[in-house]
Design a protein around this motif. Sequence first.
Motif, PDB file in Angstrom:
ATOM      1  N   VAL A  83       0.838  -1.201   0.000  1.00  0.00           N
ATOM      2  CA  VAL A  83       0.000   0.000   0.000  1.00  0.00           C
ATOM      3  C   VAL A  83       0.877   1.256   0.000  1.00  0.00           C
ATOM      4  O   VAL A  83       0.605   2.226  -0.688  1.00  0.00           O
ATOM      5  CB  VAL A  83      -0.939   0.005   1.235  1.00  0.00           C
ATOM      6  CG1 VAL A  83      -1.714   1.313   1.323  1.00  0.00           C
ATOM      7  CG2 VAL A  83      -1.911  -1.156   1.164  1.00  0.00           C
ATOM      8  N   GLY A  84       1.953   1.198   0.771  1.00  0.00           N
ATOM      9  CA  GLY A  84       2.765   2.393   0.997  1.00  0.00           C
ATOM     10  C   GLY A  84       3.644   2.790  -0.176  1.00  0.00           C
ATOM     11  O   GLY A  84       3.806   3.975  -0.451  1.00  0.00           O
ATOM     12  N   PRO A  86       3.348   2.467  -3.612  1.00  0.00           N
ATOM     13  CA  PRO A  86       2.716   3.262  -4.674  1.00  0.00           C
ATOM     14  C   PRO A  86       2.317   4.652  -4.182  1.00  0.00           C
ATOM     15  O   PRO A  86       2.431   5.636  -4.922  1.00  0.00           O
ATOM     16  CB  PRO A  86       1.470   2.450  -5.045  1.00  0.00           C
ATOM     17  CG  PRO A  86       1.732   1.079  -4.559  1.00  0.00           C
ATOM     18  CD  PRO A  86       2.633   1.211  -3.375  1.00  0.00           C
ATOM     19  N   PHE A  87       1.896   4.736  -2.922  1.00  0.00           N
ATOM     20  CA  PHE A  87       1.507   6.037  -2.391  1.00  0.00           C
ATOM     21  C   PHE A  87       2.709   6.987  -2.352  1.00  0.00           C
ATOM     22  O   PHE A  87       2.651   8.122  -2.815  1.00  0.00           O
ATOM     23  CB  PHE A  87       0.906   5.899  -0.990  1.00  0.00           C
ATOM     24  CG  PHE A  87       0.467   7.209  -0.411  1.00  0.00           C
ATOM     25  CD1 PHE A  87      -0.810   7.682  -0.630  1.00  0.00           C
ATOM     26  CD2 PHE A  87       1.348   7.992   0.337  1.00  0.00           C
ATOM     27  CE1 PHE A  87      -1.214   8.911  -0.125  1.00  0.00           C
ATOM     28  CE2 PHE A  87       0.954   9.219   0.843  1.00  0.00           C
ATOM     29  CZ  PHE A  87      -0.329   9.672   0.609  1.00  0.00           C
ATOM     30  N   TYR A  89       5.456   6.756  -3.988  1.00  0.00           N
ATOM     31  CA  TYR A  89       5.897   6.981  -5.367  1.00  0.00           C
ATOM     32  C   TYR A  89       5.060   8.084  -6.012  1.00  0.00           C
ATOM     33  O   TYR A  89       5.590   9.006  -6.628  1.00  0.00           O
ATOM     34  CB  TYR A  89       5.735   5.660  -6.133  1.00  0.00           C
ATOM     35  CG  TYR A  89       6.340   5.637  -7.516  1.00  0.00           C
ATOM     36  CD1 TYR A  89       7.660   5.257  -7.697  1.00  0.00           C
ATOM     37  CD2 TYR A  89       5.578   5.974  -8.628  1.00  0.00           C
ATOM     38  CE1 TYR A  89       8.214   5.217  -8.961  1.00  0.00           C
ATOM     39  CE2 TYR A  89       6.124   5.938  -9.900  1.00  0.00           C
ATOM     40  CZ  TYR A  89       7.442   5.559 -10.061  1.00  0.00           C
ATOM     41  OH  TYR A  89       7.989   5.520 -11.299  1.00  0.00           O
ATOM     42  N   TYR A  90       3.762   7.983  -5.808  1.00  0.00           N
ATOM     43  CA  TYR A  90       2.859   8.990  -6.375  1.00  0.00           C
ATOM     44  C   TYR A  90       3.143  10.360  -5.761  1.00  0.00           C
ATOM     45  O   TYR A  90       3.249  11.369  -6.463  1.00  0.00           O
ATOM     46  CB  TYR A  90       1.410   8.574  -6.122  1.00  0.00           C
ATOM     47  CG  TYR A  90       0.394   9.609  -6.532  1.00  0.00           C
ATOM     48  CD1 TYR A  90       0.079   9.804  -7.877  1.00  0.00           C
ATOM     49  CD2 TYR A  90      -0.262  10.395  -5.588  1.00  0.00           C
ATOM     50  CE1 TYR A  90      -0.850  10.746  -8.270  1.00  0.00           C
ATOM     51  CE2 TYR A  90      -1.198  11.341  -5.963  1.00  0.00           C
ATOM     52  CZ  TYR A  90      -1.482  11.509  -7.310  1.00  0.00           C
ATOM     53  OH  TYR A  90      -2.398  12.452  -7.694  1.00  0.00           O
ATOM     54  N   LEU A 102       0.146  15.998   0.852  1.00  0.00           N
ATOM     55  CA  LEU A 102      -0.057  14.547   0.898  1.00  0.00           C
ATOM     56  C   LEU A 102       0.686  13.930   2.075  1.00  0.00           C
ATOM     57  O   LEU A 102       0.157  13.115   2.822  1.00  0.00           O
ATOM     58  CB  LEU A 102       0.440  13.915  -0.409  1.00  0.00           C
ATOM     59  CG  LEU A 102      -0.475  14.002  -1.620  1.00  0.00           C
ATOM     60  CD1 LEU A 102       0.246  13.487  -2.862  1.00  0.00           C
ATOM     61  CD2 LEU A 102      -1.736  13.196  -1.384  1.00  0.00           C
ATOM     62  N   LEU A 103       1.928  14.367   2.241  1.00  0.00           N
ATOM     63  CA  LEU A 103       2.750  13.820   3.307  1.00  0.00           C
ATOM     64  C   LEU A 103       2.188  14.215   4.678  1.00  0.00           C
ATOM     65  O   LEU A 103       2.151  13.408   5.598  1.00  0.00           O
ATOM     66  CB  LEU A 103       4.181  14.333   3.159  1.00  0.00           C
ATOM     67  CG  LEU A 103       5.218  13.414   3.748  1.00  0.00           C
ATOM     68  CD1 LEU A 103       5.221  12.081   3.051  1.00  0.00           C
ATOM     69  CD2 LEU A 103       6.589  14.057   3.683  1.00  0.00           C
ATOM     70  N   ILE A 167       5.356   4.549   5.094  1.00  0.00           N
ATOM     71  CA  ILE A 167       5.310   5.549   4.028  1.00  0.00           C
ATOM     72  C   ILE A 167       6.420   6.589   4.188  1.00  0.00           C
ATOM     73  O   ILE A 167       7.057   6.974   3.206  1.00  0.00           O
ATOM     74  CB  ILE A 167       3.922   6.229   3.985  1.00  0.00           C
ATOM     75  CG1 ILE A 167       2.877   5.212   3.491  1.00  0.00           C
ATOM     76  CG2 ILE A 167       3.935   7.446   3.066  1.00  0.00           C
ATOM     77  CD1 ILE A 167       1.476   5.736   3.409  1.00  0.00           C
TER      78      ILE A 167
END
Lengths: 287, 277
Positions: A83-84, A86-87, A89-90, A102-103, A167
């Motif tokens: 889950v973490g 791709p998040f 990375y995006y 986002l962070l 993340i």
Amino acid sequence: MGRRSPWRLLALVGPLAAWLLIFEVIPLVLVLAVSFMRRGVQGPIEVTFTLENYARFADPLYVRILADSLWIALVTTAICLLVGYPFAYYACQQPPERRARLLGLVILPFWTNMLIRTYAWIVLLRSNGLVNNVLRGAGVIQQPLELLYTREAAVLGLVYALLPFMILPLYASIEKLDWRLVKAAQDLGASPARAFWRVTLPLTMPGVVAGSVLVFVPSLALFYISDLMGGARAVLIGNLVQRQFTQARDWPFGAAASVILTVVSLLLIFVYVRYLSPDQGEEGPRA
Amino acid sequence: MSAGRRGGWLAAHSLLTLAFLWVPIAILIAFSFNTSRVNVVWQGFTLDWYGELFRDVEVLRATRNTLVVAAASTLLSTILGTMAAFALTRHRFPGRRIMEALLYVPVVLPEIVLGISLLATFRLLSMNLGLLTVILSHVTFCTPFVALVVRARLHGLDPSLERAAMDLGADEWTTFRRVTLPLVLPGIVAGALLALTVSIDDFIITFFTAGPGSTTLPLHVFSMVKFGVSPKINALSTLMLIITLGLAWGSDRIRSRSAGRDGAAEAGPAPYLDLTR
């Protein structure tokens, strides 16, 4: 700075050294010692030397608990990573302002109380909770589903509590990635998937390792999450330790369990530190 | 185009991840204002559960305990942590590496290990578990957080400022008081707020080191949750969320703003998470 008087240095270091000695070194050494003692009849312990507390972990019952706990931690770590990554990375591909937002949205829950966040899921998942009621209202189910007090619920609770720990290091690692290298791989004919596996992922491994350690270690120990969400179906090493010190009052056995927990954690942290240093750990500003 | 499709997939995934993180919290907060006792469907807006909190003797006692513990442990850990940061950054002495390692042990070790170790120590010293044992334990795990933040600040300090003060005739004490301390102060304040946050939030170590009379808010929430779900817990949780979020936000602001203003080390995302620093 060498000409400062040793007394001043002592005044600066002394209190801290004393504190660490009394409230950290002595307690930890004490537990190590207790793990080799026997449960006392009058007091909590009887001072002897025995290995029987560790021998008890050969009992199939405890082998299963250890294996279960490791498995739960492994699954939790894998889900957090899936889950973490791709998040993170995006997030890294966004413009700076959006990236910070986002962070921030990931860091904020990290600062809220894990117990309260666990409770939030209990509100949702219990038999008379929101999820069951919505499903019943929609006619999907007749009887409420048993969503809580399962191993899956315990894993869900752990993932929810620990996802930010995955993340953040991933983000830090992906952010440092030199995208020109990925571009170069693609220019040389690598498919995006191949470029990811051969360039992006290896270069961001420090984040993967850091995040995995930061998730795996607490997943062995966060006894209240498995207690509240997994019930009897998810017993972590942490639950084992907690029960020996609160209900069972078998300190030596609990101490042995916590020594095992400590050794596993320290080994993983050692791997992590070794992996990150010396060339990646103290990285200065890139020229 | 495949890159665009991949971007869309990533965006959707990220949105879902954020929803996963935030929806349960949003629902928890929403139900704290719900008139229904059973927490199942929305019936109407009320502040009754908050009112009930303020009349609950046990909640008030737990609040007082939490504040006493947080204040005392923040004060002590800020002093100890700042001293640690100065000692480790500015001095070379025998045992320095060991001290550095020991200082960060509470950050990396599972909390439960420190919790039961302190419990065993207090018991064998025949100390009664109470506010004092909780405070001593909290100081132990709050100090590293203060030290980490203050160290980051000290690292980013321009040594030429202190040298300039000395060159201009200031003695060591004056330099410290008029130059070093004001420059480091944002780090100390941010560290103190961080210590306050982790102290108010701590459950595990408090669980093992508190006695019957020294229940803190997280411990009280735990016993309420074991008893069952109620909107009152939602109300209490909401208040605690607001307080800790406010403190963490404040700490972060101070760190990043002062870092931006006078060019100290940039406060990256959560330096306290980076164990190698």
